[in-house]
Design a protein around this motif. Structure first.
Motif, short mmCIF file in Angstrom:
data_model
loop_
_atom_site.label_atom_id
_atom_site.label_comp_id
_atom_site.label_asym_id
_atom_site.label_seq_id
_atom_site.Cartn_x
_atom_site.Cartn_y
_atom_site.Cartn_z
N ALA A 159 -23.97 34.71 14.85
CA ALA A 159 -22.56 35.00 14.58
C ALA A 159 -21.71 34.85 15.84
CB ALA A 159 -22.43 36.42 14.01
N HIS A 160 -22.18 35.40 16.96
CA HIS A 160 -21.43 35.28 18.21
C HIS A 160 -21.40 33.83 18.71
CE1 HIS A 160 -21.84 39.64 18.15
NE2 HIS A 160 -20.94 39.70 19.11
N THR A 161 -22.47 33.11 18.45
CA THR A 161 -22.53 31.70 18.85
C THR A 161 -21.41 30.90 18.19
OG1 THR A 161 -24.90 31.65 19.33
CG2 THR A 161 -23.90 29.58 18.65
N LYS A 162 -21.13 31.17 16.91
CA LYS A 162 -20.11 30.39 16.21
C LYS A 162 -18.73 30.65 16.78
CE LYS A 162 -21.19 27.79 14.36
NZ LYS A 162 -21.84 26.60 15.00
N ILE A 163 -18.47 31.87 17.26
CA ILE A 163 -17.18 32.14 17.88
C ILE A 163 -17.03 31.32 19.16
CG2 ILE A 163 -15.79 33.91 19.04
CD1 ILE A 163 -17.00 35.95 17.08
N MET A 164 -18.10 31.25 19.96
CA MET A 164 -18.05 30.45 21.18
C MET A 164 -17.95 28.95 20.85
SD MET A 164 -17.99 32.80 23.35
CE MET A 164 -17.61 34.22 22.33
N ASN A 165 -18.67 28.54 19.80
CA ASN A 165 -18.60 27.14 19.37
C ASN A 165 -17.19 26.76 18.94
OD1 ASN A 165 -21.90 26.86 17.80
ND2 ASN A 165 -21.25 26.48 19.90
N PHE A 180 -13.30 22.87 12.08
CA PHE A 180 -13.16 23.48 10.76
C PHE A 180 -14.41 24.26 10.38
CE2 PHE A 180 -9.75 20.47 10.62
CZ PHE A 180 -8.82 21.00 9.74
N GLY A 181 -15.58 23.66 10.64
CA GLY A 181 -16.83 24.32 10.29
C GLY A 181 -17.08 25.57 11.11
N SER A 182 -16.87 25.48 12.43
CA SER A 182 -17.13 26.63 13.28
C SER A 182 -16.13 27.76 13.03
CB SER A 182 -17.12 26.23 14.76
OG SER A 182 -15.92 25.58 15.10
N PHE A 183 -14.88 27.40 12.68
CA PHE A 183 -13.89 28.43 12.34
C PHE A 183 -14.29 29.14 11.05
CE2 PHE A 183 -10.18 29.76 9.88
CZ PHE A 183 -9.62 30.66 10.75
N THR A 184 -14.71 28.37 10.05
CA THR A 184 -15.10 28.95 8.76
C THR A 184 -16.27 29.90 8.92
OG1 THR A 184 -14.36 26.96 7.59
CG2 THR A 184 -15.88 28.41 6.42
N ALA A 185 -17.30 29.47 9.66
CA ALA A 185 -18.48 30.31 9.87
C ALA A 185 -18.11 31.55 10.68
CB ALA A 185 -19.57 29.51 10.59
N SER A 186 -17.31 31.37 11.73
CA SER A 186 -16.89 32.51 12.57
C SER A 186 -16.16 33.55 11.74
CB SER A 186 -15.98 32.04 13.70
OG SER A 186 -16.64 31.15 14.56
N ALA A 187 -15.20 33.10 10.94
CA ALA A 187 -14.40 34.02 10.12
C ALA A 187 -15.29 34.77 9.13
CB ALA A 187 -13.32 33.25 9.37
N GLN A 243 -17.38 19.98 5.98
CA GLN A 243 -17.70 21.07 6.91
C GLN A 243 -17.37 22.43 6.31
OE1 GLN A 243 -18.74 21.98 9.98
NE2 GLN A 243 -19.29 20.05 10.94
N LEU A 244 -16.22 22.55 5.67
CA LEU A 244 -15.81 23.82 5.09
C LEU A 244 -16.81 24.30 4.03
CD1 LEU A 244 -11.98 23.15 4.70
CD2 LEU A 244 -13.07 24.71 6.31
N ILE A 245 -17.25 23.37 3.20
CA ILE A 245 -18.20 23.72 2.14
C ILE A 245 -19.55 24.09 2.74
CG2 ILE A 245 -19.44 22.86 0.11
CD1 ILE A 245 -17.02 20.95 -0.33
N GLY A 246 -20.05 23.26 3.65
CA GLY A 246 -21.35 23.50 4.26
C GLY A 246 -21.39 24.77 5.09
N ALA A 265 -15.71 8.77 18.68
CA ALA A 265 -16.68 9.52 17.88
C ALA A 265 -16.76 10.96 18.37
CB ALA A 265 -18.05 8.86 17.95
N LEU A 266 -16.78 11.16 19.69
CA LEU A 266 -16.84 12.51 20.25
C LEU A 266 -15.57 13.30 19.92
CD1 LEU A 266 -18.38 11.75 23.78
CD2 LEU A 266 -19.51 12.90 21.86
N GLY A 267 -14.41 12.66 20.06
CA GLY A 267 -13.15 13.34 19.78
C GLY A 267 -12.99 13.68 18.31
N THR A 268 -13.31 12.73 17.43
CA THR A 268 -13.22 12.96 15.99
C THR A 268 -14.22 14.01 15.54
OG1 THR A 268 -12.52 10.66 15.71
CG2 THR A 268 -13.25 11.83 13.73
N ASN A 269 -15.38 14.01 16.17
CA ASN A 269 -16.39 15.03 15.86
C ASN A 269 -15.86 16.43 16.15
OD1 ASN A 269 -19.22 15.93 15.30
ND2 ASN A 269 -19.11 16.53 17.45
N LYS A 270 -15.11 16.59 17.24
CA LYS A 270 -14.56 17.91 17.57
C LYS A 270 -13.55 18.37 16.53
CE LYS A 270 -16.93 18.72 21.25
NZ LYS A 270 -18.02 19.71 21.19
N LEU A 271 -12.80 17.41 15.94
CA LEU A 271 -11.84 17.77 14.90
C LEU A 271 -12.55 18.36 13.68
CD1 LEU A 271 -9.09 17.84 13.52
CD2 LEU A 271 -9.38 15.41 12.96
N GLN A 272 -13.55 17.64 13.16
CA GLN A 272 -14.23 18.13 11.97
C GLN A 272 -15.07 19.37 12.27
OE1 GLN A 272 -17.78 17.70 10.99
NE2 GLN A 272 -18.22 17.24 13.14
N ALA A 273 -15.67 19.43 13.46
CA ALA A 273 -16.51 20.58 13.82
C ALA A 273 -15.69 21.86 13.96
CB ALA A 273 -17.25 20.30 15.12
#
Length: 257
Positions: free
Chosen positions: A178-184, A57-64, A213-216, A47-55
């Motif tokens: 904004a900076h938090t998402k880059i670190m995330n 995508f979300g953190s990259f989208t927000a950071s960008a 994640q991408l949509i949210g 669950a922890l490993g799979t969570n990092k996969l989907q997360a």
């Protein structure tokens, strides 16, 4: 490993969407996605490993999105990215060797302290202020500590990052987010690589959640830019409060039931 049904995948996709929205604004998406993954029968380390996969995508989208809107400059974050990556790799390796259970007692108390500080400091994060810590020293300390924590355990890490960016670097809440998402994103992607090496990632489940994640994340980061600091503060306080409730229930109440 239990068989994951179509219904389970739909639930996971919706959890990813909601988490991406919440995470892009105030962090805390893990309190939605990790329980969702475990609810469909996925064991904790998977669950922890799979969570990092989907997360990731979300953190990259927000950071960008934040970088494109000039709320964060990636060049200024290089030291933070480096030390967060080191911390995340060490934390993720460690969590695969031992259980993270002992952290569960301390983290809710730390979040309560942050929540109370914010409640009694209504001007916190409304304006940019002078940093109280040198940038390189800040990234060395916060990057290693919070990177390790995100790789090892994770709940509330976005709240911790946002809090220290405002408190120590003088940023307003919107810029801190904004900076938090880059670190995330840094800790997510490094942690993901280590989890993949350990064989603890379910790719189908993670990629289906990533669509949500991408949509949210796109919707949430857009709101941060258009609604301003006051909106971020309210949302941030709400997410911290919900994270506290969730962790207190998991740590102190659920075992007694």
């Amino acid at each position: 490993m239990p068989e994951i049904t179509i219904t389970d995948y739909i639930i996971l996709a919706f959890a990813g969407l909601l988490a991406g929205f919440v995470d892009s604004i105030a962090g805390g998406g893990g309190i939605i996605t990790v329980p969702a993954l475990m609810a469909v029968g996925i064991p904790p380390h998977f669950a922890l490993g799979t969570n990092k996969l989907q997360a990731s995508f979300g953190s990259f989208t927000a950071s960008a999105h934040y970088i494109r809107k000039n709320l964060a400059n990636l060049r200024d974050c290089i030291a933070g990215v480096l030390f967060t990556a080191i911390g995340a790799a060490l934390g993720t390796w460690t969590v695969q060797q031992i259980s993270p259970a002992f952290l569960q007692a301390a983290i809710p108390l730390m979040l309560v302290a942050i929540f109370l500080y914010l409640i009694f400091s209504p001007d916190f994060g409304t304006l940019d202020k002078h940093p109280v810590m040198h940038t390189q020293a800040f990234y060395f300390t916060a990057g290693l500590a919070l990177g390790f924590y995100d790789g090892f355990f994770g709940p509330g890490v976005g709240s911790f990052w946002t809090f220290v960016f405002v408190l120590l670097m003088g940023m307003n809440l919107r810029t801190a987010t904004a900076h938090t998402k880059i670190m995330n994103f840094t800790s997510n992607i490094i942690s993901l690589v280590v989890f993949i090496a350990g064989g603890h990632v379910l790719f189908t489940a993670g990629l289906i959640m990533a669509i949500g994640q991408l949509i949210g994340a796109t919707a949430g980061s857009h709101l941060v830019i258009t609604r301003g600091v006051k909106f971020v503060r309210i949302f941030f306080l709400t997410v911290v409060a919900l994270t506290i409730i969730k962790l207190i229930y998991d740590t102190y109440l659920a075992p007694a039931l």
